[in-house]
Enzyme design. Structure first.
Site, PDB file in Angstrom:
ATOM      1  N   ASN A   1       0.837  -1.011  -0.033  1.00  0.00           N
ATOM      2  CA  ASN A   1      -0.003  -0.031  -0.015  1.00  0.00           C
ATOM      3  C   ASN A   1       0.872   1.278   0.206  1.00  0.00           C
ATOM      4  OD1 ASN A   1      -1.725   2.016   0.593  1.00  0.00           O
ATOM      5  ND2 ASN A   1      -3.079   0.867   1.926  1.00  0.00           N
ATOM      6  N   ASP A   2       1.180   1.788  -1.107  1.00  0.00           N
ATOM      7  CA  ASP A   2       1.860   2.968  -1.252  1.00  0.00           C
ATOM      8  C   ASP A   2       1.480   4.274  -0.547  1.00  0.00           C
ATOM      9  OD1 ASP A   2       3.686   2.061  -3.142  1.00  0.00           O
ATOM     10  OD2 ASP A   2       2.698   2.489  -4.857  1.00  0.00           O
ATOM     11  N   CYS A   3       0.348   4.010   0.064  1.00  0.00           N
ATOM     12  CA  CYS A   3      -0.370   5.394   0.734  1.00  0.00           C
ATOM     13  C   CYS A   3      -0.131   4.933   2.330  1.00  0.00           C
ATOM     14  CB  CYS A   3      -1.808   5.541   0.174  1.00  0.00           C
ATOM     15  SG  CYS A   3      -1.793   5.794  -1.529  1.00  0.00           S
TER      16      CYS A   3
ATOM     17  N   ASN B   1       1.981   5.538   4.774  1.00  0.00           N
ATOM     18  CA  ASN B   1       3.288   6.211   4.977  1.00  0.00           C
ATOM     19  C   ASN B   1       3.649   6.416   6.377  1.00  0.00           C
ATOM     20  OD1 ASN B   1       1.778   7.682   2.257  1.00  0.00           O
ATOM     21  ND2 ASN B   1       3.379   6.210   1.959  1.00  0.00           N
TER      22      ASN B   1
END
Ligand code: GLC
Ligand code: GLC
Length: 833
Positions: free
Chosen positions: A505-507, A509
């Site tokens: 999940n690149d999001c 963070n």
């Protein structure tokens, strides 16, 4: 017939808009037939599947490029245009008697046609319409092994009287680097150059200096004129819908110097009643050897010696037809590798045609060039491209092999990986860098898929550099070892893997802590990253570790394999201890050591990724946690349009969580139906033996099954989109970002290998279906390692227990071993009880 699309509120999309469909599937021809041009969004297709590519919409919008959508853009395209899709491969027909003109592809003139049809097929698109008794249609395709596209234009006069027509072609050249082209106007308005010779338009901007490639645009009919300067053709203060040259009925024979080079041919066709004519237009890309760029050598004239035979070949209609037939045959053979006949037409259509086709597009494009990816942002993603192999490897194994070696060469000596690389240079992208701590494991997943499909163990001995550094070559196998090690070197306080910049999940963070507008959530790292951990990576580690252990065993490294399995078991225990929340798997720990995706959280209590991935990796299968987690998915995350990413959606920005909370609720990673991870749950359901649930989740996001709600779904009904708006969004059910998504590979993998259970394995084809109880069975043909398996599955009871007969004889277990050499057909009968 052309009603404008009304949209905005979910309710109005549904109720005000009838008909609900914009076309239909033609499965026999492997086409989607669009019968009205004003689809809710441009419905696109890809031309080319090797080196020359084009994107084409159902109204002929789009652009072309050679290999790299940023660095070798052939035609210009303006994203986010008004209307959305404007500019492309447009033709105009002009009635020389009345002076009226229109476009057979509807755009750009948008005349209301008497009939309209766009057929998107495998590597080609045909768009045509009838207007005032003139039928005209164009078939666009890229021949195999060529760097050009053919437009076969056919026009028929259905009037009772002769028709005196003009036809104008048009394309706008891009000055090669699409990023520079869209920004560097002070230079670019002065660099454009063309040549026109024998009616062929050559676009040669920057050829005089460092480029050794040019584009060309040719037409099979004698010309009445041409244009190469945009303003001369379109006219100032006008647009493509009303070019001054077309209106006037006369080209300007303009030669572009600077400004905006275009290509336009003008030809005159006089048609008797009932008469049909065909004209071929060809747009191509050509490279010359550095030392043979000019002809004569001391001139500035493009050397056309090697391109002229190519031009002549494809302007010949019979050759163009033959090339088209070769393309059809190519796709027929590729799609014949796995063909199924199930009780569900949506399953059949997606497996046999469109899902496989989409897997070719994601393999080629990764996430770079669609109508939602501009082609200038990113190259190929490390995790993306490795996952894309799951749906592609059976199609062209040799290309999968090459891709694996390219990907591995961008791995760093630490075992980490560049997150992305540029396909043309094959170099890791320094702007994005690495430290996405899930990345290295996907290489193990990709390689294992390749090995299971091909049995080509030699790939493991291929020398592959780290970071493309000459001299650093080590066998591919060592890259896998380092991938696994990477996580062991980066464990957090609970013994779970540290998340780094982000995991899948690149999001999410967790080390970003960004409070500055415009900062990249992905590359900004304001915390040291010694605390935030990912349960998702733990699941991935378990899965990859088991694959690596199997690979090690195959290499005769029993001790090493045992070592991997010991680490896997340890991680499994850590997940049980620190990754279980009571009813479901926790998602992560943040920088403060607090749980993410837990009942303790105010929002984002449960996430899909850790449920799907932990279970598909086999965690909790024995003690019931898996079933419990899946029941929680059903209860909290499932909707009629698919499974949302998490719940409750984040209602505000959380600096400690990052981009995930930047999206309004229901979109993208903030509780959207992020289709990519739905198949993880589908596979997980098959792992607990629940074929009904697996299939039901599969059906909900199957684009073909959503065709009837096209007005709500809005994206193409023949391919997966990255996202469908979740239940927190006012547009719940609306899809976005079609085509380039890991959803394609994962769904293909989920349906073929887990629900239908036709599973390449280390030692043969495993048959282990977990199908709905209501299915009596299904049939399949699978070509695997040079053998054709004809498989029949029949239900004899409600369960998933498999008994196999191979060529009429019962065998033990679920794996059909390779037949004796020379035998190329195997009949498999499976009984489920
Ligand atoms: C996008 C990215 C992919 C990522 C996913 C979830 O699809 O391409 O790498 O895993 O989003 O954030
Ligand atoms: C954004 C998107 C995500 C994608 C990422 C990579 O974060 O929301 O889906 O993976 O960009 O470009």
């Amino acid at each position: 017939m052309v009603t404008q699309v009304v949209w905005g509120r979910a309710a109005s999309i549904h109720s005000e808009h009838i008909p609900m469909q914009y076309g239909h599937f033609d499965d026999e021809n492997r086409e989607y037939v669009i019968t009205r041009p004003d689809t809710p969004l441009p419905w696109i297709n890809y031309l080319g599947c090797q080196a020359y590519f084009g994107i084409i919409s159902n109204t002929a919008g789009g652009y072309s490029f050679y290999r790299d959508a940023r660095l070798r853009r052939i035609t210009r395209y303006r994203y986010n245009n008004v209307p959305f899709d404007f500019g492309g491969r447009y033709l105009y027909v002009r009635d020389r008697e009345s002076g009226e003109f229109w476009s057979p592809s509807w755009q750009p003139t948008r005349h209301e046609p008497e009939s309209y049809q766009c057929r998107h097929g495998m590597g080609y698109t045909t768009i045509g319409s009838r207007y005032k008794g003139i039928e005209a249609s164009t078939r666009y395709f890229v021949p195999l092994d060529e760097t050009l596209e053919v437009w076969q234009f056919t026009v028929t006069n259905r009037r009772a009287t002769p028709a005196l027509l003009s036809v104008f072609s048009s394309i706008e050249f891009c000055l090669w680097d699409a990023q520079d082209d869209a920004t560097n106007f002070q230079r670019n308005f002065s660099t454009g150059q063309v040549e026109v010779e024998d009616g062929v338009i050559y676009h040669k901007t920057e050829y005089r200096e460092r480029r050794d490639h040019f584009a060309w645009f040719a037409c099979s009919a004698p010309l009445a004129g041409f244009d190469t300067q945009r303003d001369a053709f379109v006219g100032p203060y006008r647009s493509w819908d009303k070019p001054v040259a077309v209106e006037r009925g006369e080209s300007g024979n303009s030669i572009a110097h600077g400004w905006a080079p275009i290509g336009s041919h003008h030809l005159k066709l006089d048609l008797a009643p009932g008469e049909t004519r065909q004209v071929v237009f060809v747009l191509g890309y050509h490279e010359n050897p550095r030392d043979q760029k000019f002809d004569p050598p001391d001139s500035q004239t493009v050397n056309k010696r090697t391109v002229k035979p190519v031009i002549a070949e494809y302007l010949n209609a019979a050759n163009a037809d033959a090339a088209f037939t070769r393309l059809r045959d190519y796709w027929e053979s590729i799609l014949g590798i796995c063909a199924v006949e199930t009780p569900c037409e949506h399953t059949n259509r997606m497996v046999n045609i469109w899902n496989a086709y989409q897997c070719m597009a994601t393999f080629n494009m990764s996430r770079s060039a669609s109508f939602y990816e501009s082609g200038i942002g990113r190259g190929l993603g490390f995790r993306d491209s490795n996952q894309d192999l799951l749906g592609f490897v059976q199609m062209v194994p040799a290309r999968a092999r090459e891709r694996i070696l390219d990907l591995a060469a961008t791995q760093l000596a630490t075992g980490g990986a560049y997150h992305q690389y540029q396909p043309l240079t094959k170099r890791g992208n320094n702007d994005i860098g690495g430290n996405f701590n899930d990345d290295p494991h996907w290489l193990i997943i990709g390689v294992s898929a390749y090995l299971k499909e091909t049995g080509d163990w030699s790939i493991l001995d291929e020398p592959v550099p780290y970071d493309n550094e000459p001299g650093s070559e080590q066998p591919l196998y060592e890259h896998l070892q380092r991938s696994f090690r990477y996580t062991l070197d980066r464990l957090g306080p609970h013994g779970l893997p540290l998340i780094g910049r982000a995991d899948w999940n690149d999001c999410l963070n967790l080390n970003c802590f960004s409070d500055t507008p415009g900062q990249s959530f992905q590359t900004t790292t304001n915390k040291e990253g010694k605390t935030a951990e990912s349960v998702f990576i733990a699941g991935l580690f378990v899965l990859a570790g088991r694959e690596l252990a199997a690979i090690a065993r195959h290499r005769g490294l029993a001790d090493e394999a045992a070592g991997y399995l010991a680490e896997v078991e340890k991680m499994d225990r850590v997940v049980h201890e620190h990754g279980w929340d009571g009813e479901w798997f926790v998602r992560a720990y943040d920088d403060f050591g607090r749980k993410v995706g837990s009942n303790e959280c105010a929002e984002g209590k449960i996430f899909i990724e850790s449920q799907g991935f932990c279970v598909l990796a086999g965690i909790g299968l024995e003690d019931g946690l898996a079933s419990k987690a899946l029941a929680s998915v059903g209860k909290h995350l499932a909707t009629e349009h698919g499974i949302v990413l998490q719940q409750p959606a984040y209602s505000r920005y959380y600096i400690e969580l990052g981009e995930i909370s930047s999206y309004p609720p229901g979109y993208k990673e903030n509780a959207g139906i992020f289709c990519h991870n739905n198949p993880w749950v589908i596979i997980a359901e098959t792992r607990v033996g629940n074929g009904d649930a697996a299939y039901e989740y599969y059906r909900r996001i199957n684009p073909s099954a959503r065709e009837a709600i096209s007005d709500l779904h809005r994206c193409e009904p023949y391919v997966y989109a990255q996202m469908i708006a979740g239940k927190d969004a006012p547009t719940h059910g609306e899809a976005k970002n079609s085509w380039l998504t890991g959803t394609a590979a994962w769904n293909y993998y989920a349906i073929t290998q887990w629900i239908l259970g036709i599973q390449p394995s280390w030692d043969g084809l495993r048959i282990a279906p977990v199908i709905p109880r209501g299915w009596k069975g299904f049939k399949a043909t699978r070509k695997y390692r040079g053998v054709t398996y004809r498989i029949t599955v029949a239900r004899a009871g409600d369960g998933n227990k498999v008994s196999l007969m191979v060529n009429g004889k019962p065998i033990e277990g679920e794996v059909v071993a390779a037949p004796a050499a020379g035998q190329t057909e195997v009949v498999v009968e499976a009984r489920l009880s």
